[in-house]
Design a protein around this motif. Structure first.
Motif, PDB file in Angstrom:
ATOM      1  N   UNK A   1       0.863  -1.185   0.000  1.00 38.31           N
ATOM      2  CA  UNK A   1       0.000   0.000   0.000  1.00 38.31           C
ATOM      3  C   UNK A   1       0.900   1.236   0.000  1.00 38.31           C
ATOM      4  N   UNK A   2       1.673   1.386  -1.063  1.00 38.07           N
ATOM      5  CA  UNK A   2       2.689   2.424  -1.079  1.00 38.07           C
ATOM      6  C   UNK A   2       2.100   3.822  -0.956  1.00 38.07           C
TER       7      UNK A   2
ATOM      8  N   UNK B   1       8.353   8.057   0.531  1.00 37.91           N
ATOM      9  CA  UNK B   1       8.687   9.013  -0.523  1.00 37.91           C
ATOM     10  C   UNK B   1       8.955   8.307  -1.844  1.00 37.91           C
ATOM     11  N   UNK B   2       9.678   7.195  -1.782  1.00 36.01           N
ATOM     12  CA  UNK B   2       9.991   6.471  -3.010  1.00 36.01           C
ATOM     13  C   UNK B   2      10.163   5.000  -2.711  1.00 36.01           C
ATOM     14  N   UNK B   3      10.110   4.210  -3.764  1.00 34.13           N
ATOM     15  CA  UNK B   3      10.420   2.782  -3.682  1.00 34.13           C
ATOM     16  C   UNK B   3      11.021   2.354  -5.012  1.00 34.13           C
ATOM     17  N   UNK B   4      11.844   1.336  -4.962  1.00 32.34           N
ATOM     18  CA  UNK B   4      12.452   0.772  -6.167  1.00 32.34           C
ATOM     19  C   UNK B   4      12.350  -0.748  -6.093  1.00 32.34           C
ATOM     20  N   UNK B   5      12.383  -1.387  -7.240  1.00 31.95           N
ATOM     21  CA  UNK B   5      12.336  -2.850  -7.257  1.00 31.95           C
ATOM     22  C   UNK B   5      12.897  -3.370  -8.571  1.00 31.95           C
ATOM     23  N   UNK B   6      13.305  -4.628  -8.551  1.00 30.85           N
ATOM     24  CA  UNK B   6      13.633  -5.327  -9.785  1.00 30.85           C
ATOM     25  C   UNK B   6      12.413  -6.140 -10.199  1.00 30.85           C
ATOM     26  N   UNK B   7      12.455  -6.684 -11.396  1.00 33.76           N
ATOM     27  CA  UNK B   7      11.288  -7.418 -11.911  1.00 33.76           C
ATOM     28  C   UNK B   7      11.614  -8.852 -12.290  1.00 33.76           C
TER      29      UNK B   7
ATOM     30  N   UNK C   1       6.013   9.091  -4.612  1.00 33.32           N
ATOM     31  CA  UNK C   1       4.705   9.485  -4.085  1.00 33.32           C
ATOM     32  C   UNK C   1       4.188  10.729  -4.791  1.00 33.32           C
ATOM     33  N   UNK C   2       2.877  10.773  -4.965  1.00 34.73           N
ATOM     34  CA  UNK C   2       2.252  11.848  -5.732  1.00 34.73           C
ATOM     35  C   UNK C   2       2.489  13.236  -5.143  1.00 34.73           C
ATOM     36  N   UNK C   3       2.793  13.317  -3.850  1.00 38.00           N
ATOM     37  CA  UNK C   3       3.047  14.645  -3.277  1.00 38.00           C
ATOM     38  C   UNK C   3       4.298  15.295  -3.851  1.00 38.00           C
ATOM     39  N   UNK C   4       5.145  14.474  -4.504  1.00 40.62           N
ATOM     40  CA  UNK C   4       6.353  15.010  -5.128  1.00 40.62           C
ATOM     41  C   UNK C   4       6.176  15.215  -6.633  1.00 40.62           C
TER      42      UNK C   4
ATOM     43  N   UNK D   1       4.835  13.417 -11.965  1.00 37.45           N
ATOM     44  CA  UNK D   1       4.754  12.024 -11.553  1.00 37.45           C
ATOM     45  C   UNK D   1       6.064  11.292 -11.729  1.00 37.45           C
ATOM     46  N   UNK D   2       6.013   9.988 -11.516  1.00 35.07           N
ATOM     47  CA  UNK D   2       7.225   9.172 -11.566  1.00 35.07           C
ATOM     48  C   UNK D   2       7.884   9.193 -12.935  1.00 35.07           C
ATOM     49  N   UNK D   3       7.106   9.376 -13.993  1.00 40.06           N
ATOM     50  CA  UNK D   3       7.678   9.436 -15.340  1.00 40.06           C
ATOM     51  C   UNK D   3       8.752  10.510 -15.463  1.00 40.06           C
TER      52      UNK D   3
END
Length: 430
Positions: free
Chosen positions: A236-237, A243-249, A266-269, A303-305
């Motif tokens: 539930x990020x 603030x952020x998260x990273x992951x491999x796939x 996070x959208x606040x950023x 956004x994250x993009x």
């Protein structure tokens, strides 16, 4: 099957077979290539926490993009069944569902450690009085290397600025209350809390909401490594507020070795132009992206993009899209319910083994773990690994003497868990 209505386990093979017969997710196993032994029989593959198996649909996905490239060349960016120009956007919604995020908060890009460095450019802003990074004991080494190098880059001493939270003497896992106490006592010196959602070594799943709330209350930035969490445990990020998260796939997301990784901001950023960042053309406003040198100023996509650097590798994105389609079809809630039962079943069977040759490092409560059990082996662990291999069982070895087993609900079976436990039980005792 429901995690809320667990059946009483028993150690008979007939029980494992009956669980498989009742498993509504069993057909999904047929959607994956199962590696085979030399005699042609299927391996018992418990290494999905290291590299997930290949979905059968991947080949067609990749071949389609190869054909588009062969037939259309550069026009494939705009004129194809799935134009490459916005291909990465097709990944956002299914990734967001697994991450518990809004689609604008996630992006598939780069590799995990590259994304971690990019995020630390923005969110690790050390000062003389607040420059520590808090990490958990036995964090994945690449995270530690990244953190130490960022600390050094900013002119601080990693031996002082890297704060590692360790379990209590006699414990193998961290206690949430101890992490909260540490943040209460030292939070004003900590610039960034950087935790694994699920620790790669022990398999412990952290209470991300409680830890994030405590950290933000002390003014810390919060970042998460979800390599062993996404596609494994509910996330539930957005709600937890990291603030952020990273992951491999390439683990539970089954997108292939070195697969395209992911990132959450996070959208606040989303529109915070004051955040420093490293820029690249694919993070620029799409409306002006192709004006190139005519508009040289970087205007990030909200956004994250906006943290993207380069256009995504389509041949690497296609396997991820194929896998995410399977997750959407199966549903993470159903996968989690099966995972809870299957991992609990493995724990039960290991407990039935006479003697004390195995010590469970993973927390026993299902809310504090995913589908991994880590066992400290008190016999010769490497010899046991060779014995498992001879029986067609694939597991993962980590020093000192720890074997990690991941019963993955998309393709492992209860009978495979029973077979694994039988071999463990027949191992030479100290």
């Amino acid at each position: 099957m429901s995690a809320d209505k667990q059946l009483p386990f028993n150690a008979q093979e007939s029980f494992a077979r009956s669980m498989d017969e009742r498993d509504s997710l069993a057909p999904f196993r047929g959607r994956f290539h199962i590696p085979r032994r030399r005699d042609g029989t299927e391996q018992l593959y418990f290494a999905g926490n290291s590299l997930g198996l290949q979905p059968i649909s991947v080949e067609a996905r990749v071949k389609r993009e190869l054909a588009e490239w062969a037939e259309k060349g550069v026009a494939g960016h705009f004129d194809s069944a799935m134009p490459w120009l916005d291909y990465h956007r097709r990944l956002a919604a299914p990734l967001a569902r697994l991450a518990g995020a809004e689609p604008s908060e996630v992006v598939a890009m780069n590799s995990l450690t590259v994304n971690l460095h990019l995020m630390m450019v923005s969110f690790y802003r050390p000062t003389k009085d607040r420059h520590r990074i808090l990490m958990e004991d036995c964090a994945f080494p690449s995270d530690t290397y990244a953190a130490r190098s960022q600390i050094s880059f900013h002119g601080f001493d990693p031996s002082e600025a890297l704060r590692v939270a360790k379990p209590r003497d006699g414990d193998s896992a961290l206690r949430t209350e101890d992490l909260l106490d540490l943040l209460e006592q030292e939070g004003e010196k900590i610039a960034l809390v950087l935790l694994g959602g699920v620790n790669y070594f022990t398999g412990q799943a952290f209470d991300l909401a409680a830890i994030t709330t405590a950290a933000k209350g002390k003014g810390c930035a919060v970042g998460l490594d979800l390599a062993h969490a996404i596609g494994n445990v509910p996330l539930r990020l957005h709600d937890c507020g990291a603030d952020f998260a990273v992951w491999c796939s390439y683990k539970y997301l089954n997108a292939g070795p070195g697969a395209l990784a992911g990132c959450f901001v996070h959208t606040r950023h989303a529109r915070d132009s004051s955040l420093p960042r490293f820029a690249g053309w694919w993070g620029n406003d799409p409306a002006t992206r192709f004006k190139m040198h005519l508009l040289p100023e970087f205007v990030p996509v909200p956004g994250a993009d906006g943290w993207q650097l380069s256009n995504p590798p389509i041949l690497a994105a296609a396997p991820l899209l194929a896998s995410l389609e399977i997750f959407d079809e199966a549903g993470l809630d159903a996968l989690r319910a099966k995972s809870t039962l299957m991992t609990g079943y493995l724990e039960f069977l290991v407990q039935q083994i006479p003697g004390e040759q195995y010590e469970l490092l993973t927390p026993r409560h299902h809310d504090e773990r995913g589908c991994q059990l880590s066992l400290r082996v008190k016999v010769d662990a490497k010899a046991l690994l060779r014995e498992l291999d001879s029986q067609g069982i694939v597991a993962d070895f980590r020093e000192p003497g720890v074997l990690r087993f991941a019963p993955v609900p998309l393709y492992n079976t209860f009978r495979e868990v029973w077979q694994l436990a039988r071999v463990l039980g027949e191992a030479e005792r100290p």
